[in-house]
Design an enzyme around this catalytic site. Structure first.
Site, PDB file in Angstrom:
ATOM      1  N   ARG A  35       0.836  -1.216   0.000  1.00  0.00           N
ATOM      2  CA  ARG A  35       0.000   0.000   0.000  1.00  0.00           C
ATOM      3  C   ARG A  35       0.866   1.259   0.000  1.00  0.00           C
ATOM      4  NH1 ARG A  35      -5.370  -0.717   1.409  1.00  0.00           N
ATOM      5  NH2 ARG A  35      -5.453   1.454   2.024  1.00  0.00           N
TER       6      ARG A  35
ATOM      7  N   TRP B 143       2.667   6.180   1.349  1.00  0.00           N
ATOM      8  CA  TRP B 143       2.708   6.474  -0.082  1.00  0.00           C
ATOM      9  C   TRP B 143       2.565   7.986  -0.153  1.00  0.00           C
ATOM     10  CZ3 TRP B 143       4.273   3.927  -4.187  1.00  0.00           C
ATOM     11  CH2 TRP B 143       4.027   4.476  -5.462  1.00  0.00           C
TER      12      TRP B 143
ATOM     13  N   ASN C 169      -3.842   8.292   6.574  1.00  0.00           N
ATOM     14  CA  ASN C 169      -3.963   7.866   5.182  1.00  0.00           C
ATOM     15  C   ASN C 169      -5.020   8.767   4.572  1.00  0.00           C
ATOM     16  OD1 ASN C 169      -4.054   6.554   2.757  1.00  0.00           O
ATOM     17  ND2 ASN C 169      -5.282   4.830   3.491  1.00  0.00           N
ATOM     18  N   GLY C 170      -4.691   9.422   3.445  1.00  0.00           N
ATOM     19  CA  GLY C 170      -5.685  10.279   2.781  1.00  0.00           C
ATOM     20  C   GLY C 170      -5.116  11.664   2.550  1.00  0.00           C
TER      21      GLY C 170
END
Ligand code: AGP
Length: 614
Positions: free
Chosen positions: A27, A74, A100-101
């Site tokens: 991920r 990421w 995350n986001g």
């Protein structure tokens, strides 16, 4: 798209979290980090690069405890380095957060914190949450969950947030909106994960959190509320997958999962690019006047990215009237193109490392042209050597064949078209907002197509042994036809060819024979009536010669439906947005044919995910 793990229980929390991160590395792998609460309080360790680097860091530390969280990154905002790695903490080190986001309003929140004298040490949107939650605890007291609820009510965008508070050593608190988060419920232990791969070896009892929910996990269980503190429910489920299947979300191949992730990839790529009615790009080192002075655009790319560029050409020329040439990056510099300071070269590359495209960028810079990169990999070579960047937010794409990064590239290049139209005044502000709103409605249209692709899979199995398949399109349907042919070639090792439909009668129609499958990407009957009429003639011509016509068009296109041996209905969207919906059936067709032919969908023969040699 990052990997998230949380744990409270009797085990050595660090081991549980780091092992979970290893399973979630697909991920994101720009950096990784952990936060643990134990006898020595709240401790944080984080390193850029793969998890091996975190392992080395942890080997130098003595971190123990039974409450922990971890993150593989990421990168979206902020280059992939130690400083921007998660977890982030407030100045006192009391609160740690992983995320995350994308927090769309983080710029305003950063400015508020800086006005309050807070010194932010990273370029991330995430760090603002650590400071805001710590300030909330300082000012209002209460629990970590109370403080997170108050802060979440101020956040815009998509986020999964997981936090630790040194003063609440027995709890991990998390929040989610439009970003994945599941709980694992064990016996005397509770887990959190961005997906079940994080904890599947410990428990198969899971609970999916709903939108705008906060969860507190403890050894004896969990409590869920909404952002206002009202009790809420998650969705319990039993995990039937094995670990390998869990990493692929239950699909046999990563690519099949990535096809399903396309609505989110487009949505996340558009997030945060319309601020106070203005289109804003991620990183831009030239001003509005320089944008206005641009009198020529070249788009350089390879493979699927080149097809995204062909679609971008239509949008940019239509919205700005600036001439656009789309060039194979491997050809660009060898033909000595005419470039100057008024030229904008757009380099599209999901990896950001493709040698052909990188060399084209270097040539453009040597000729004093301005360069803008569209890239899915934060900190890659091509964006680093460009004047401006629009990052796509498709998350890591494991399948070698590009799917979600393609649609994200189309979204980004159309976003660029709106930014250029805005700078040059070729579209009014209200028109730009309307076009952006149309773009933001595309994820739902893609999701709608994904619910009706079963007949495409059945058709694929029927034609899987054909000796070739042809693909026809016009206008933005032509690059879609090329992309459909490329997918079939690279996944099923089957000959396939895409043509502009108008070219048929200039030679290729000689290929038509009884039963030959021909995929036709129709223009909208309402959006492009003249082009639609001409395309109907093309379909009639090949049908008369025995072709097996596979026609993709809007559901109410009865004229096309009558000429189709197989009709694939897609939602009606504006012409320049139609590739988002017409591409998806072609991705599914190619993947299904590849499986029927026993090919490895994720790792096609002879191919690499990033071609770093010319
Ligand atoms: C697409 O399915 C292929 N894997 C390939 O054509 C790819 O698009 C091309 O190599 C460009 O890669 P890039 O986007 O990383 O530059």
């Amino acid at each position: 798209m990052c990997g998230i793990v949380g744990y409270v229980g009797p085990r050595r929390a660090l081991d549980v979290v780091v092992e979970g991160l290893r399973r979630l590395e697909y991920r994101g792998y720009d950096s990784s980090g952990v936060a643990v609460i134990g006898a020595d309080g709240l401790q944080v360790a984080k390193k850029a690069g793969r998890i091996e680097n975190l392992d080395k860091e942890l080997a130098t530390r003595s971190i123990t405890g039974s409450t922990a969280m971890g993150h593989t990154r990421w990168a979206t905002h902020g280059a992939p380095n130690d400083r921007n790695a998660h977890p982030h903490t407030d100045a006192s080190g009391r609160v740690a957060v992983i995320h995350n986001g994308i927090i769309e309003n983080f710029g305003a929140l950063r400015a508020e914190l800086e006005r309050d004298g807070v010194e932010l040490v990273s370029e991330t949107d995430t760090e603002t949450v650590a400071h805001l939650v710590a300030a909330q605890l300082e000012a209002q007291g209460g629990s970590l969950a109370d403080a997170l609820r108050a802060v979440c009510r101020r956040l815009q965008g998509a986020f999964t947030l997981v936090l630790l508070d040194a003063q609440e050593p027995d709890v991990v608190v998390a929040a989610r909106r439009n970003s994945p988060l599941v709980l694992g419920v064990g016996d005397g232990e509770t887990f959190l994960g961005s997906d079940v791969a994080a904890f599947i070896e410990f428990t198969r009892e899971a609970v999916e959190l709903g939108q705008n929910q906060i969860v507190e996990i403890r050894r004896d269980g969990y409590v869920i509320t909404d952002f206002d503190g009202k009790p809420a429910e998650g969705t319990p489920f039993h995990i039937d997958w094995d670990l390998t299947a869990a990493e692929k979300g239950g699909y046999e191949y990563f690519m099949l999962k990535e096809i399903q992730e396309q609505p989110a990839a487009v949505r996340d790529t558009l997030l945060g690019h319309l601020v106070s009615g203005q289109i804003v790009l991620d990183e831009q080192r030239f001003d509005q006047q320089e944008l206005r002075d641009i009198d020529k655009v070249f788009i350089v790319a390879c493979g699927t990215a080149y097809h995204a560029g062909m679609i971008g050409k239509q949008a940019i020329e239509h919205w700005t009237r600036v001439p656009v040439e789309v060039e194979m990056a491997s050809e660009f510099r060898y033909r000595d193109p005419v470039l100057d300071r008024q030229t904008l070269v757009v380099a599209i590359s999901q990896s950001g490392e493709t040698a052909d495209t990188l060399e084209a960028v270097r040539h453009a810079r040597d000729q004093r042209a301005k360069v803008l990169a569209i890239c899915n990999t934060n900190g890659a070579q091509i964006p680093r050597e460009s004047d401006a960047v629009i990052y796509t937010h498709a998350g890591p794409e494991i399948g070698v064949a590009a799917t979600k990064t393609f649609l994200a590239q189309v979204a980004a290049v159309e976003l660029l078209g709106l930014a250029l139209a805005q700078a040059r005044g070729t579209k009014y502000g209200d028109e730009i907002i309307r076009e952006f709103d149309d773009l933001c409605s595309v994820p739902d249209a893609i999701a709608e197509v994904l619910t009706v692709v079963e007949p495409v899979r059945a058709l694929a199995r029927e034609i899987a042994q054909s000796k070739t398949i042809l693909f026809l399109g016009r206008h933005v349907g032509y690059p879609v036809a090329l992309e459909g042919a490329l997918k079939l070639k690279e996944l099923a090792y089957m000959h396939a060819e895409g043509f502009p439909a108008g070219e048929l009668k200039h030679g290729p129609i000689a290929l038509i024979e009884e039963g030959l499958p021909v995929v036709v990407v129709m223009p909208s009957p309402t959006g492009r009536p003249l082009l639609h009429q001409k395309m109907l003639s093309n379909v009639a011509e090949i049908k008369a010669r025995g072709a097996r016509t596979i026609v993709i068009s809007e559901a109410d296109d009865s004229a096309a439906r009558n000429l189709a041996a197989h009709f694939i209905a897609v939602p009606s969207v504006p012409t320049l947005l139609s590739p988002f919906v017409t591409t998806v059936p072609l991705q599914v067709l190619a993947a299904e044919i590849a499986q029927a032919r026993g090919c490895d969908v994720d790792k096609p023969r002879n191919l690499a995910k990033s071609v770093t040699v010319e």
